[in-house]
Structure formats: C-alpha cells, structure tokens
Design an enzyme around this catalytic site. Structure first.
Site, mmCIF file in Angstrom:
data_model
loop_
_atom_site.group_PDB
_atom_site.id
_atom_site.type_symbol
_atom_site.label_atom_id
_atom_site.label_comp_id
_atom_site.label_asym_id
_atom_site.label_seq_id
_atom_site.Cartn_x
_atom_site.Cartn_y
_atom_site.Cartn_z
ATOM 1 N N ASN A 352 57.463 -80.201 3.659
ATOM 2 C CA ASN A 352 58.712 -80.457 2.937
ATOM 3 C C ASN A 352 59.949 -80.103 3.753
ATOM 4 O O ASN A 352 60.950 -80.835 3.739
ATOM 5 C CB ASN A 352 58.731 -79.683 1.616
ATOM 6 N N TRP A 393 65.290 -88.178 -0.519
ATOM 7 C CA TRP A 393 66.084 -88.904 0.469
ATOM 8 C C TRP A 393 67.560 -88.911 0.107
ATOM 9 O O TRP A 393 68.422 -88.713 0.968
ATOM 10 C CB TRP A 393 65.553 -90.339 0.627
#
Length: 485
Positions: A352, A393
């Site tokens: 992550n 994103w």
C-alpha cells in the site's frame, strides 16, 4: 419451491447473507454464478484476476456441494446476457424467489434493477442484502443529511453507528438433505442448455494466490494473532510482513468486511477503536474501504472516470507516452518506484505505501492523468476493486476525497530511505542495483547507473514537483475565472 442464490463478488459460504437467509427456509436452494469475461474485460480487469475469479467459482462449487447445494456455473459474457440466462433459469427451474447481495457500481446496479423489474412482472420474489459494507451506503451522513466528503468525520460517525449494530458473522449454512432425483434431472438439463452459450473455463492454479475459503480464514487468523498488534509500526515497510494482504480475498468476496472487522474487534479487547494502536489502525483501513464504497453510491460519476473534485478536471495533464511506458515497465530511474511497479506486474499485488508512492509519482512528477494509472493498476492487480482503486488514485492525485491540499507531493527517494532503509526490497525487485551498497541503491549516481545499466531519472524531482504545483495552481485559477464568467 426453490430459492435461487445469485453469487457475484461474494464467493463464499460463510457470512453470506443471501445464502444464509435462503438456507433458513425449507425450500430447495440452488446457486448460480456467471462467467462474464467480456464484461470484466470492459471493466478493465486483466487475465490474472479473471482467471482467479474462475478458479474461485469452482472452489465455491465444491464447498457448496459439501452442503448439498448445487451451483450452476454459467457462461454469460455480458451483464445483459446474465439477465437473459437468469430469466430462462428461473422459468425452467420454477424459481419462486431470488436472493443476492448488492453491488454498488453503476453498471451492476442497472443490471439488478432490470432483473428485479422482470421478477416483479413474473411474480418472483427478490431479496437483496447489504454485504460489502457493515453500514449500507447512505446510512452514514452529515448533520445536514448529505454524504461525507472527507474520511475523518466519516470515520467518527461510522464508529458511533457500527458500535451499535456490530454483530458476529453468519456461519455457513447447515448441510441440507440431498436434492431429489427430479430436481437433479432438471438441473442437469438446464446446465446442458446453458453450456450451449459457450464452454466453461478451465482452472489454472496460481502459485501465489489460493482461492480456498479455508485458506482465507487461516490467513485472517494468522494476521490477527501474529501481526496485527504491530500493524501500525510495520505497515509502511514493504519488506516486512506487516500488512494483512487480505485485499485479494476481500475483492473476490472470499472473506467479508464483517469477518475482518469482527476478528479485529475480538482481538482488540472488544473495541472498534480505543484498543491496541496496531489493531485500531487496521480497523481504520477497513473503514477507508467502506468509505470509498459510500462515495461510489453518493457520487456515481466516480464510476464514469470523473474526478471527485470537479475543478481538477482543468488540470493540464501531460500526454507523454514514453514517460508513461517507463513508469509501467519500472524504468523511471527512481529505484523505489521501479521496484514497486515490477512487484505489481510479477505478483499481481503492490504494497500500500508503494501504491501511494507510484501513484503520486505518475500524477505529480510526470503530471500524467490519474485515470491512466488507475486503469493500469486495475489490469494487473489481483485485488482490483473499483471503489478502492479509484479512491486511492484520486487521493494520490489530489483530485479525490481528501482534506489535504494539492501540494502534498512525496519525494520518492526520501520515501525509499525511510521505508526501505536497507534497500533490500529494491535489491529484490531491481536486481541490477543489488551490486551497489545499500545506501547507494536509493539514488545511484550517473556512474553507478551506467555500471548497472540502470536508466537516468525520467524527471528531476524538484522540477517535476514545481511543474505539478504550477499546473494545479493554474487549474484552480482557471476554474475560479470560469466561475466568475
């Protein structure tokens, strides 16, 4: 009477509301799942994720068979063909009711609305259940009754409600009596007819990703008992086994959100917040996952490639295919970025912290549209998930639901030195740099790059940062000017 359970992104027998409630009746229970490969490709999924979905369907069929619940696996390339196949099956099997768990994306919701309309017209009962979120989208709202746009206040409100409604996960249904010969004969006939729509896919085991539900339960238990307490300290270091890596199982529905939250709560002295810092932190990440689903429903344009912050549509993104290809192939000249991108393509997964670093590098240093990066991730990730991928994103690109201003830009070299201090992760994924001393792997000089045949940086950090700041500043000014016009 027969209840049909329509499986989608909930491919499990434990804590499956649609399956559980169907099994509580005395009716016969039948499952159905669709291989919609054309639709999945339209949604940008890559071959690896698609194959894993198929593998999981076969595993689910075996797990249901042990409960004497047959599962029809049907080839229906698009959602429209799913609905037609489902309608035919309902008629041929004399289905009295259909149970399914709700999906929140726009195309999926339209599909379900059309099917429910047909069911009403044909006197077939439809039962829908919330499964992907502990608290259904639309149930966590501001004092004005609108959706939260920033995570922290959403989390505070979510926790207040979740502490009231949190219940243990549902068990798997009890084993049922075997279906009678007539039911099995009808089922075989329907399956045979549906095979005319196309052959069923082959299984191809993936050595990195198990699709067995029992393995998912073991993986969750192992994380909670062995690593969750250290999650807050370890989660940002890609070389450590610090994260749960359960995003894959959650994306296919092999595990549920409730199962993860409940396991964490049990280990956290019974708290969803205010327990151990490591477990509190992991629960917070699960709430992020839920937050992004709430946003998807409140702002359906997110499913249509729109920025959450409309003013950021004015950002003058660069259309440099050479730079984009260098990012995709892990040859930007920034070792931590390249290591992360190679991990993605090789493993179908990325840590992550590295997702944030690589996404911010593409959108800020290279000033390339976040949608191109989102699509690339969606193609390669085995945990590809619209809500989480889009949310992550847009957070990184400063176009999404985030209280921080656009000028948050990670320095990839500083991030590398902080979170991969020994540069061992870089050495693993960018082996040409392994011959260098650890401190030199983060930012090799030109001579070292030449010796290792490693490329020069595609952009200077300070230049890329300044260019991004100017682009975002100009877009804001343009939006204000248009608003005054």
């Amino acid at each position: 009477m027969t209840t049909l359970v329509w499986f989608r992104t909930d491919l499990r027998v434990h804590d499956n509301p649609a399956l559980w409630h169907a099994a509580q009746r005395k009716d016969d229970v039948l499952g159905v799942v669709f291989v919609s490969e054309k639709q999945w490709r339209r949604h940008g999924l890559g071959p690896r994720k698609i194959q894993l979905i198929k593998n999981r369907m076969y595993a689910l069929a075996d797990e249901l068979k042990a409960l004497n619940i047959p599962l029809l696996i049907v080839n229906a390339p698009t959602f429209a063909e799913c609905n037609l196949s489902l309608q035919r099956a309902c008629v041929q099997m004399n289905i009295s009711r259909v149970n399914f768990n709700i999906e929140y994306e726009v195309n999926e919701r339209h599909r379900d609305i059309e099917f429910a309309r047909w069911c009403r017209e044909n006197q077939i009962e439809v039962n829908k259940f919330h499964d992907q979120c502990l608290l259904p989208p639309g149930s966590v709202v501001t004092q004005q009754g609108g959706p939260f746009r920033v995570f922290t206040p959403f989390k505070k409100a979510w926790l207040q409600q979740a502490n009231v409604v949190m219940q243990p996960p549902l068990p798997a249904p009890a084993k049922r009596n075997a279906a009678d010969a007539r039911t099995l004969e009808t089922l075989a006939r329907v399956q045979s007819q549906m095979l005319k729509q196309g052959p069923l896919p082959e299984q191809e085991d993936d050595p990195l990703w198990s699709v067995a539900e029992a393995d998912a339960h073991d993986k969750l238990e192992c994380f909670i008992s062995e690593r969750a307490l250290d999650y807050k300290d370890d989660r940002d270091h890609p070389l450590r086994e610090g994260t749960s890596r359960l995003s894959f199982e959650l994306s296919l529905g092999i595990l549920s959100q409730r199962q993860c939250l409940h396991a964490a709560q049990q280990e956290n002295k019974g708290f969803l917040a205010g327990g151990f810092p490591g477990i509190d932190c992991w629960i917070s990440e699960l709430i992020w996952r839920e937050f992004y689903r709430h946003l998807l429903v409140a702002f359906p344009d997110l499913c249509k490639h729109k920025a959450f912050k409309p003013e950021t549509e004015a950002v003058p993104w660069r259309h440099d295919e050479d730079d984009f290809l260098a990012w995709c192939e892990g040859r930007t000249g920034y070792p931590i970025v390249d290591a992360a991108m190679r991990q993605l393509v090789q493993q179908g997964w990325m840590h992550n912290r590295l997702r944030m670093i690589t996404a911010m590098f593409l959108t800020k240093h290279l000033l390339i549209d976040w949608r191109k990066g989102e699509a690339f991730f969606n193609h390669w990730l085995v945990d590809a998930d619209l809500a989480s991928n889009n949310g992550g994103w847009q957070w990184s690109a400063s176009t999404g639901a985030d209280g921080a201003p656009y000028f948050r830009i990670f320095n990839p070299t500083s991030q590398s030195e902080k979170f991969d201090a020994s540069a061992e992760f870089i050495a693993q994924m960018v082996p040409e740099l392994a011959v260098l001393a650890p401190k030199d792997r983060h930012a090799p000089d030109n001579l070292q790059r030449a010796r290792c045949r490693y490329p020069l940086p595609v952009v200077n950090h300070q230049y890329g940062r300044a260019r991004a700041l100017e682009a975002f500043k100009l877009s804001q000014a343009q939006t204000l000017t248009e608003g005054d016009a």
